[in-house]
Design an enzyme around this catalytic site. Structure first.
Site, short mmCIF file in Angstrom:
data_model
loop_
_atom_site.label_atom_id
_atom_site.label_comp_id
_atom_site.label_asym_id
_atom_site.label_seq_id
_atom_site.Cartn_x
_atom_site.Cartn_y
_atom_site.Cartn_z
N ASP A 214 -3.15 60.59 -32.14
CA ASP A 214 -2.48 59.59 -31.34
C ASP A 214 -3.36 58.33 -31.11
O ASP A 214 -4.12 58.30 -31.23
CB ASP A 214 -2.49 60.19 -29.65
CG ASP A 214 -1.45 59.04 -28.41
OD1 ASP A 214 -0.70 59.67 -28.44
OD2 ASP A 214 -2.61 58.55 -28.58
N GLU A 240 -1.37 57.76 -35.90
CA GLU A 240 0.54 57.63 -35.63
C GLU A 240 -0.14 55.87 -35.92
O GLU A 240 -1.08 55.49 -34.64
CB GLU A 240 0.19 57.36 -34.06
CG GLU A 240 1.53 57.41 -33.40
CD GLU A 240 1.73 56.90 -32.07
OE1 GLU A 240 0.54 56.71 -31.26
OE2 GLU A 240 2.75 56.54 -31.18
C1 LAG Z 1 0.72 56.86 -28.09
N1 LAG Z 1 0.85 56.72 -29.10
O1 LAG Z 1 -0.50 55.83 -29.70
C2 LAG Z 1 2.05 58.40 -26.83
O2 LAG Z 1 2.66 58.57 -28.55
C3 LAG Z 1 2.66 57.23 -26.42
O3 LAG Z 1 3.23 58.75 -25.51
C4 LAG Z 1 1.68 57.11 -24.96
O4 LAG Z 1 2.48 55.69 -24.10
C5 LAG Z 1 0.34 56.41 -25.50
N2 LAG Z 1 0.58 56.38 -27.34
C6 LAG Z 1 -1.17 56.16 -25.41
O5 LAG Z 1 -1.87 57.15 -25.20
C7 LAG Z 1 2.44 57.04 -22.67
C8 LAG Z 1 3.00 56.60 -21.60
C9 LAG Z 1 2.89 55.74 -21.22
C10 LAG Z 1 1.97 55.85 -20.13
C11 LAG Z 1 0.86 56.99 -21.06
C12 LAG Z 1 -0.27 56.74 -20.76
O6 LAG Z 1 3.93 56.43 -23.17
O7 LAG Z 1 4.08 55.08 -20.46
O8 LAG Z 1 1.16 54.59 -19.29
O9 LAG Z 1 1.54 57.22 -21.99
O10 LAG Z 1 -0.21 57.76 -19.91
C13 LAG Z 1 0.88 55.66 -17.52
C14 LAG Z 1 2.06 54.19 -17.50
C15 LAG Z 1 1.66 52.70 -17.75
C16 LAG Z 1 -0.43 52.38 -17.17
C17 LAG Z 1 -0.29 53.70 -17.53
C18 LAG Z 1 -2.23 53.82 -17.39
O11 LAG Z 1 3.44 54.03 -18.10
O12 LAG Z 1 2.61 51.30 -17.01
O13 LAG Z 1 -0.38 51.12 -17.72
O14 LAG Z 1 0.17 55.21 -17.26
O15 LAG Z 1 -2.51 54.22 -15.93
#
Ligand code: LAG
Ligand code: CA
Length: 677
Positions: A214, A240
C-alpha cells in the site's frame, strides 16, 4: 479434482522449502525472478477470513484462480464499522483486525492452500494513523506513539504534509511528508525497517505467498528495497505506485523491486468500453501504460478507483456499470497484458461507508444473495479457466465490426467475442479452434466449430462468448441453452425502477440484476429464461440500495406466471394487469450520446437516476418504449450516463402515448418512425 489439489499443495510446500534454504543476503535480485507467478489474482477486498476460506474451497480453487488478495490483517484504528478506510490506519502488527484473529487468518491461509490458491496480503507500511485512539483489538495508541512498537522518533520529522504540487516536482516530499495527515514512518531507519520486515516475515511464516505494498509511491525505492532485502523466501510483490503524467515519482522506479499496480490500464479500459472497443486491437504499452506487461499487475478497478466520480479522469468502471463492467473483465482475462487482478467486494452508495458488519465494526460473513456483496469473482470463473488454458499463446484472427464488437483467438487454444453493442450480432467467425462443440465459458449456450475452424455465432447485446480447449463438449451439438423453461414474474412495488437479481442453479446475475418493465400501475414484470431449471432464487431492489430479499430468505420461484406481493409468492397466478388500461409511449431521441438514458416520471414516480438505457434505433436516434399504465402523459429528461443532461431547459419534456420524436428540443407527438419502417 482430488489429484489436482494434491499436486498443487505439494508444489507449494516444495517452493516454501526451497525459499527458506536460500541464504538471506543474496535475495534481492534472484528473489524477484524466483517469486512464483500469482496466476489470476482475485481481490476479495473487505471479506472476513472465514468467508475468504470458504470462497477458496468452494469457488476459487475449483475455478483455477491462482491467488487471492486479502485486506490488511493487522490491528487498525477503529471507526466502529462506519467507514471502510480505518483499515488503512495501522495501530500495531498483531493480527486482530475487523476481519478476524490470527487463528482465523491461519485457517484461511491453510484452506486456500489446500484448494491450490496462494494468498497475497495488503500491507500498510508507509504510515500509521492520523486519528483515533483505540484499535479493533482494544489497543491504545496516539498518532506518534504506539506502545511497544513505535515512538515519535520513528517517524519522519519535522513533520510536513504532502501538497498537491509536490507530486509534480518534489519526490522527497511525496516520500517523507504525511499522506492525508497519516503519521509517516521513517522507513530510512534500521529499527523501523526491522519492525516492518518482522511483520511481513510473520505473515510469510503463516504461509502468505505475496504482498500488495500500500502507498508504495510514498516510500522511496531505496527504503522499500532495503525492507525487501530483509524478507524471508521470495514472496510475489506488487506495489501501489499510481501513475501521473510528468510526476516526480514514477512507477518505473520500482520495477527492480517487484511488479507495479498499473493504474493506466483501468483508465484506458473505461474509455474504450464507454466508447468503441474496436480500437483495442492495438492495446498495449504504446497506449501510455506506465510499465511493461511483465511488470504490470492489471485491474479493471480497485477499492480506490471504483469510488472515483464518474466524471473524474482517473476513475474506472465498477460493478454499477453492470454488463459493461463484466465485458471489460472478460477482455482483461482474454487479452495478454500483465497479471490480471479481478475485484470482488461489497456494494455501496456512500463512498466512505463500511462493509456489512456487527458488534462495533467486525465484518460479517459474505452473503452472495442479499445484494450487499458483488461476488463478482463468481462471474469470472469460466474466464479464469480460459486464461489458464491460453497461457503462452498470442492473439490471432482479430476481427471487429468497425464499432463495438471485437473477436480474437488465442493460438488454437481459445477464442472470444465481446459484443459491447446494444444489439446482438450474428456472424461467421474464424476461431482457430479444432472442430467440436464448446460451452460458452463467458455466459450460456455453446458454439459448434466446423472442420475449417469457423463457427456461426450470435453474440447477444452487451455480452460475450468465449470458448476454449479442455472443456467437455456439451452432450448434443445444438446451439444456445438446453431446455426452454421460462418464468414470468410480476412484482408489486411503488419503486420507479425495480430490478430482479436472480440465481439459477447458484449462478447469480451481476448486482443489481436486471431491470424489470412496468406491467401496469404498481406492477413490474420480467420473463426469465431458466434453461432446464424448474425453480430459481430471486430478490428485488430499486437500483439505489433498497432491497427486498424476503427477510434474507430470498424468493423461490417456479416456471409459468408468478406474482410477488407484500412478501407473498403465488405460483401459477393470473396476470394481475389483465383488464387494466395499458397505455404506452415510444420515445425517439435524436443525440450523439452513447449510451443515452431516459429518466422519467409517471404521476410523480420517477425512475432512479440515471434512468433507463435507450436502445439504438438507427444512426443518431435512440429509442425506448415505456408502459404508462393508466396515465396519458409523462415527464421525461435524458442524460448520457456521465453527468450531461437534457431536461428541456429545466422544464422536462411532457410526452403522450404513441410514437414521439424529440430532436433539438422539439417534441413531435404522433410522429412517424424517424428510422423508417
Ligand atoms: C492507499 N494507497 O496508497 C489506499 O489504497 C487508500 O485507500 C488509503 O486511503 C491511502 N492509501 C492510505 O493508506 C484511505 C482513504 C482515505 C483515508 C485513509 C486513511 O481513501 O480517505 O483517510 O485511507 O484511513 C482518512 C480521512 C482523511 C484523514 C485521514 C487521517 O479520509 O481525511 O486525513 O483518514 O486521519
Ligand atoms: Ca513515506
Amino acid at each position: 479434482m482430488r489429484l489436482y489439489k494434491a499436486i498443487v499443495a505439494g508444489a507449494l510446500t516444495a517452493t516454501a522449502a526451497a525459499g527458506t534454504a536460500v541464504a538471506l543476503p543474496v535475495l534481492t535480485e534472484t528473489a524477484a525472478n524466483a517469486a512464483s507467478a500469482p496466476g489470476v489474482t482475485v481481490n476479495l477486498w473487505n471479506w472476513n477470513w472465514k468467508s475468504v476460506a470458504r470462497e477458496c474451497t468452494d469457488v476459487l480453487g475449483p475455478a483455477g484462480y491462482g491467488s487471492v488478495q486479502v485486506s490488511p490483517p493487522n490491528d487498525s484504528m477503529s471507526k466502529g464499522g462506519s467507514v471502510w478506510w480505518d483499515i488503512y490506519q495501522p495501530a500495531r502488527y498483531t493480527l486482530t483486525s475487523k476481519f478476524g484473529d490470527e487463528a482465523a487468518f491461519k485457517n484461511m491461509v491453510d484452506a486456500c492452500h489446500a484448494a491450490g490458491v496462494k494468498v497475497q496480503v495488503d500491507t500498510v507500511i508507509n504510515h500509521m494513523t492520523g486519528q483515533g485512539a483505540t484499535s479493533y483489538g482494544g489497543y491504545g495508541f496516539s498518532k506518534y506513539n504506539y506502545p511497544g512498537l513505535y515512538s515519535s522518533w520513528d517517524f519522519h520529522s519535522p513533520t510536513c504534509g504532502i501538497d498537491n504540487a509536490d507530486y509534480g516536482n518534489n519526490a522527497w516530499r511525496v516520500q517523507n511528508c504525511e499522506l492525508v495527515s497519516l503519521s509517516d514512518l521513517n522507513t530510512g531507519s534500521d529499527y523501523v525497517r526491522g519492525q516492518i520486515a518482522a511483520y511481513m516475515n510473520k505473515l510469510t511464516d503463516l504461509g502468505v505467498d505475496g504482498f500488495r505494498i500500500d502507498a508504495a509511491k510514498h516510500i522511496s525505492p531505496d527504503d522499500l528495497g532495503a525492507i525487501k532485502s530483509r524478507l524471508k523466501g521470495s514472496p510475489y510483490i506488487h506495489q501501489e505506485v499510481i501513475y501521473g503524467q510528468g510526476e516526480a515519482v514514477q512507477p518505473s522506479q520500482y520495477t527492480g523491486i517487484g511488479d507495479v499496480d498499473e493504474f493506466v490500464y483501468g483508465r484506458k479500459l473505461k474509455e474504450q468500453f464507454t466508447g468503441q472497443i474496436k480500437y483495442l486491437q492495438s492495446f498495449g504499452q504504446s497506449w501510455g501504460l506506465s510499465v511493461g506487461s511483465d511488470k504490470a499487475m492489471v485491474f479493471v478497478d480497485n477499492h480506490d478507483t471504483e469510488r472515483k466520480d464518474a466524471s473524474a479522469g482517473d476513475g474506472t468502471l465498477n460493478y454499477k456499470y453492470g454488463a459493461t463492467y463484466k465485458l471489460a473483465n472478460v477482455f482483461m482475462l482474454a487479452w495478454p497484458y500483465g497479471k490480471p487482478n479481478v475485484y470482488s467486494s461489497f456494494t455501496w452508495s456512500n463512498k466512505d461507508g463500511g462493509p456489512p458488519s456487527a458488534n462495533g465494526g467486525f465484518v460479517t460473513d459474505t452473503n452472495c444473495s442479499n445484494g450487499q456483496w458483488t461476488c463478482f469473482d463468481r462471474e469470472m470463473t469460466g474466464m479464469v479457466g480460459f486464461y489458464n488454458a491460453v497461457q503462452g499463446t498470442s492473439v490471432g484472427n482479430w476481427t471487429d465490426n468497425g464499432g463495438n464488437l471485437i473477436a480474437f483467438s488465442r493460438g488454437d487454444k481459445g477464442w472470444v467475442a465481446i459484443n459491447n453493442e446494444n444489439g446482438s450480432v450474428t456472424r461467421t467467425f474464424t476461431t482457430g479452434l479444432p472442430a467440436g462443440t464448446y460451452p460458452n465459458v463467458a455466459g450460456g449456450g455453446s458454439v459448434t466449430v466446423n472442420s475449417g475452424g469457423t463457427a456461426s455465432v450470435t453474440v447477444p447485446a452487451k455480452s460475450a462468448v468465449a470458448i476454449r480447449v479442455g472443456t467437455s463438449a456439451t452432450p448434443s451439438p445444438t446451439v444456445t441453452p438446453t431446455g426452454d423453461k421460462t418464468a414470468t414474474v410480476y412484482y408489486k412495488t411503488s419503486w420507479g425502477t425495480a430490478n430482479i437479481h436472480y440465481g439459477i442453479n447458484g449462478t447469480w446475475t451481476t448486482v443489481p440484476g436486471v431491470a424489470m418493465d412496468t406491467a401496469c400501475t404498481g406492477w413490474k414484470k420480467k420473463t426469465i429464461q431458466l434453461g432446464a431449471a424448474t425453480t430459481f432464487q430471486a430478490v428485488f431492489n430499486n437500483g439505489s440500495g433498497t432491497w427486498d430479499n424476503n427477510g434474507e430468505k430470498n424468493y423461490t420461484i417456479g416456471t409459468g406466471t408468478t406474482t410477488v406481493k407484500d412478501g407473498v409468492v403465488t405460483g401459477n397466478a393470473a396476470n394481475p394487469c389483465e383488464g387494466t388500461t395499458q397505455n404506452s409511449a415510444t420515445v425517439y431521441y435524436f443525440t450523439g450520446w452513447n449510451p443515452a438514458n431516459i429518466h422519467y416520471g409517471i404521476n410523480g414516480t420517477w425512475t432512479t437516476v440515471p434512468g433507463v438505457a435507450m436502445d439504438t434505433a438507427c444512426t443518431g436516434w435512440k429509442k425506448k418504449t415505456v408502459d404508462l399504465g393508466t396515465a396519458a402523459t409523462f415527464q421525461v429528461t435524458f442524460n448520457n450516463g456521465s453527468g450531461t443532461w437534457d431536461n428541456n431547459g429545466g422544464n422536462n419534456y411532457t410526452i403522450g402515448t404513441g410514437a414521439t420524436t424529440v430532436k433539438d428540443g422539439v417534441v413531435t407527438g404522433n410522429a412517424a418512425n424517424p428510422c423508417g419502417g
